[in-house]
Scaffold this active site. Structure first.
Site, PDB file in Angstrom:
ATOM      1  N   ASN A   1       1.505   4.152  -3.511  1.00  0.00           N
ATOM      2  CA  ASN A   1       0.244   4.682  -2.977  1.00  0.00           C
ATOM      3  C   ASN A   1       0.586   5.500  -1.725  1.00  0.00           C
ATOM      4  O   ASN A   1       0.805   4.943  -0.654  1.00  0.00           O
ATOM      5  CB  ASN A   1      -0.706   3.525  -2.632  1.00  0.00           C
ATOM      6  CG  ASN A   1      -2.015   4.038  -2.047  1.00  0.00           C
ATOM      7  OD1 ASN A   1      -2.276   5.245  -2.063  1.00  0.00           O
ATOM      8  ND2 ASN A   1      -2.829   3.119  -1.538  1.00  0.00           N
ATOM      9  N   TRP A   2       0.602   6.813  -1.913  1.00  0.00           N
ATOM     10  CA  TRP A   2       0.975   7.684  -0.786  1.00  0.00           C
ATOM     11  C   TRP A   2      -0.165   7.871   0.211  1.00  0.00           C
ATOM     12  O   TRP A   2       0.031   8.501   1.262  1.00  0.00           O
ATOM     13  CB  TRP A   2       1.440   9.051  -1.320  1.00  0.00           C
ATOM     14  CG  TRP A   2       2.846   9.057  -1.844  1.00  0.00           C
ATOM     15  CD1 TRP A   2       3.678   7.971  -1.999  1.00  0.00           C
ATOM     16  CD2 TRP A   2       3.608  10.197  -2.270  1.00  0.00           C
ATOM     17  NE1 TRP A   2       4.893   8.366  -2.497  1.00  0.00           N
ATOM     18  CE2 TRP A   2       4.890   9.723  -2.673  1.00  0.00           C
ATOM     19  CE3 TRP A   2       3.346  11.560  -2.360  1.00  0.00           C
ATOM     20  CZ2 TRP A   2       5.887  10.579  -3.154  1.00  0.00           C
ATOM     21  CZ3 TRP A   2       4.347  12.417  -2.836  1.00  0.00           C
ATOM     22  CH2 TRP A   2       5.602  11.925  -3.220  1.00  0.00           C
ATOM     23  N   LYS A   3      -1.368   7.384  -0.128  1.00  0.00           N
ATOM     24  CA  LYS A   3      -2.524   7.532   0.776  1.00  0.00           C
ATOM     25  C   LYS A   3      -2.671   9.012   1.196  1.00  0.00           C
ATOM     26  O   LYS A   3      -2.573   9.873   0.347  1.00  0.00           O
ATOM     27  CB  LYS A   3      -2.389   6.580   1.969  1.00  0.00           C
ATOM     28  CG  LYS A   3      -2.111   5.134   1.506  1.00  0.00           C
ATOM     29  CD  LYS A   3      -2.180   4.134   2.605  1.00  0.00           C
ATOM     30  CE  LYS A   3      -1.864   2.737   2.052  1.00  0.00           C
ATOM     31  NZ  LYS A   3      -2.026   1.689   3.030  1.00  0.00           N
TER      32      LYS A   3
ATOM     33  N   HIS B   1      -9.699   0.100  -2.871  1.00  0.00           N
ATOM     34  CA  HIS B   1      -8.694  -0.160  -1.830  1.00  0.00           C
ATOM     35  C   HIS B   1      -9.413  -0.514  -0.523  1.00  0.00           C
ATOM     36  O   HIS B   1     -10.474   0.052  -0.224  1.00  0.00           O
ATOM     37  CB  HIS B   1      -7.811   1.084  -1.644  1.00  0.00           C
ATOM     38  CG  HIS B   1      -6.609   0.803  -0.801  1.00  0.00           C
ATOM     39  ND1 HIS B   1      -6.676   0.727   0.568  1.00  0.00           N
ATOM     40  CD2 HIS B   1      -5.324   0.555  -1.137  1.00  0.00           C
ATOM     41  CE1 HIS B   1      -5.469   0.439   1.039  1.00  0.00           C
ATOM     42  NE2 HIS B   1      -4.630   0.330   0.019  1.00  0.00           N
TER      43      HIS B   1
ATOM     44  N   GLU C   1      -4.232  -7.439  -2.162  1.00  0.00           N
ATOM     45  CA  GLU C   1      -3.745  -6.809  -0.927  1.00  0.00           C
ATOM     46  C   GLU C   1      -4.479  -7.407   0.267  1.00  0.00           C
ATOM     47  O   GLU C   1      -5.561  -6.920   0.628  1.00  0.00           O
ATOM     48  CB  GLU C   1      -4.007  -5.297  -0.952  1.00  0.00           C
ATOM     49  CG  GLU C   1      -3.225  -4.524  -1.967  1.00  0.00           C
ATOM     50  CD  GLU C   1      -2.992  -3.076  -1.513  1.00  0.00           C
ATOM     51  OE1 GLU C   1      -1.836  -2.679  -1.454  1.00  0.00           O
ATOM     52  OE2 GLU C   1      -3.963  -2.371  -1.198  1.00  0.00           O
TER      53      GLU C   1
ATOM     54  N   GLY D   1       0.292  -2.187   6.215  1.00  0.00           N
ATOM     55  CA  GLY D   1       0.760  -1.251   7.249  1.00  0.00           C
ATOM     56  C   GLY D   1       1.548  -1.898   8.375  1.00  0.00           C
ATOM     57  O   GLY D   1       1.621  -1.360   9.473  1.00  0.00           O
TER      58      GLY D   1
ATOM     59  N   SER E   1       2.751  -4.343   3.159  1.00  0.00           N
ATOM     60  CA  SER E   1       4.065  -4.388   3.811  1.00  0.00           C
ATOM     61  C   SER E   1       5.180  -4.892   2.900  1.00  0.00           C
ATOM     62  O   SER E   1       6.000  -5.722   3.324  1.00  0.00           O
ATOM     63  CB  SER E   1       3.981  -5.216   5.095  1.00  0.00           C
ATOM     64  OG  SER E   1       3.060  -4.621   5.982  1.00  0.00           O
TER      65      SER E   1
ATOM     66  N   GLY F   1       2.810   1.013  -0.039  1.00  0.00           N
ATOM     67  CA  GLY F   1       2.330   2.102   0.810  1.00  0.00           C
ATOM     68  C   GLY F   1       3.488   2.808   1.505  1.00  0.00           C
ATOM     69  O   GLY F   1       4.242   3.556   0.879  1.00  0.00           O
TER      70      GLY F   1
HETATM   71  P1  13P Z   1       1.734  -0.726   3.135  1.00  0.00           P
HETATM   72  O1  13P Z   1       2.817  -0.936   2.090  1.00  0.00           O
HETATM   73  O2  13P Z   1       1.963   0.454   3.988  1.00  0.00           O
HETATM   74  O3  13P Z   1       1.465  -1.991   3.881  1.00  0.00           O
HETATM   75  O4  13P Z   1       0.394  -0.384   2.335  1.00  0.00           O
HETATM   76  C1  13P Z   1      -0.030  -1.240   1.339  1.00  0.00           C
HETATM   77  C2  13P Z   1      -1.151  -0.608   0.647  1.00  0.00           C
HETATM   78  O5  13P Z   1      -2.242  -0.481   1.206  1.00  0.00           O
HETATM   79  C3  13P Z   1      -0.909  -0.081  -0.704  1.00  0.00           C
HETATM   80  O6  13P Z   1      -2.095   0.232  -1.345  1.00  0.00           O
END
Ligand code: 13P
Length: 251
Positions: free
Chosen positions: A9-11, A95, A166, A172, A214, A234
């Site tokens: 998930n590159w957001k 999400h 999640e 994050g 994470s 992420g």
């Molecule tokens: P991180 O891996 O940066 O914690 O993000 C997780 C996430 O929200 C994936 O959708």
């Protein structure tokens, strides 16, 4: 046993398509490793065309969200049909970062339905914001799952779902702040129990549960040593070396 699921998930990253292309160059060097997983990459929408072409030998395009209906005329949205025209096969739905913008369980349930109708696999995200010793997070999660799956009762629909657990407090951060494997095992059992209440045992057993929050090279192996079927990654999915190490831990 099917291949482990890995979703990047590159957001809203990286900051440019040029940088995205650079990341994909790193990924393509690890193609044979990634092919041992069921890999999906969910980039920002404007990068779709380039990403879909560059990953076609080893991964599938995914969406970070889906619009809640395929009908009507709407300014500023991308319909499931448009997503499919780029080869999208799976969509992240609900999400926590979208829920934080005001997306309710009701809207999430509608998106799960639209996704199923459009033949795009829904990855329903659930997870508590905080944890306490009273265990309130169990009740929160049970309600979130039930409401986000409201109106979805058909067996063949249930068996096309993926649940991404999640916990919001673990997103994050770094591996040391992520969920511990023993806690994750407990949560998987609980989610399966709730899915059994919503559907039935047979269907609940078929729904893959993946984890996000994470996941990094340092904790991927331990987290995967639970009943989890894959990861939603992420920040570590923006670094080819870290992402490949995560893939190595699960194949
Ligand atoms: P991180 O891996 O940066 O914690 O993000 C997780 C996430 O929200 C994936 O959708």
């Amino acid at each position: 046993m099917s291949k482990p699921l890995l979703i990047a998930n590159w957001k809203n990253h990286p900051e440019s398509l040029a940088r995205g292309t650079n990341i994909l160059q790193g990924f393509s060097k690890k193609q044979s490793l990634f092919k041992k997983t069921s890999l999906f990459i969910a980039p920002p929408l404007p990068y779709f065309e380039t990403v879909s072409k560059k990953i076609k030998n080893y991964a599938t395009l995914a969406a970070q969200d889906i619009f809640f209906t395929s009908e009507g005329t709407h300014t500023g949205v991308v319909t499931p049909e448009i997503l499919k025209s780029f080869g999208v096969k799976l969509s992240i739905i609900g999400h926590s970062e979208r829920r934080a913008l005001g997306e309710t369980n009701e809207v999430v349930a509608q998106k799960v339905k639209t996704s199923l109708l459009s033949n795009i696999t829904p990855v329903l995200c659930v997870g508590e914001t905080t944890r306490d010793t009273e265990g309130d997070h169990f009740g929160f999660l049970q309600e979130q799952l039930k409401l986000s799956l409201e109106g979805i009762r058909r067996k063949d629909d249930a068996e096309r779902l993926i649940i991404a657990y999640e916990p919001v407090w673990a997103i994050g951060k770094t591996a040391k702040d992520a969920m511990q494997p023993s806690d994750l095992s407990q949560m998987i059992i609980f989610i399966k129990k709730v899915l059994t209440e919503i559907f039935d045992r047979e269907s609940a057993d078929k729904i893959p549960i993946i984890y996000g929050g994470s996941v990094e090279p340092e904790n991927a192996k331990q987290l995967f040593d639970t009943d989890i079927r894959g990861f939603l990654v992420g920040h570590a999915s923006l670094d080819p070396q870290s992402f490949a190490t995560i893939a190595e831990a699960i194949v």
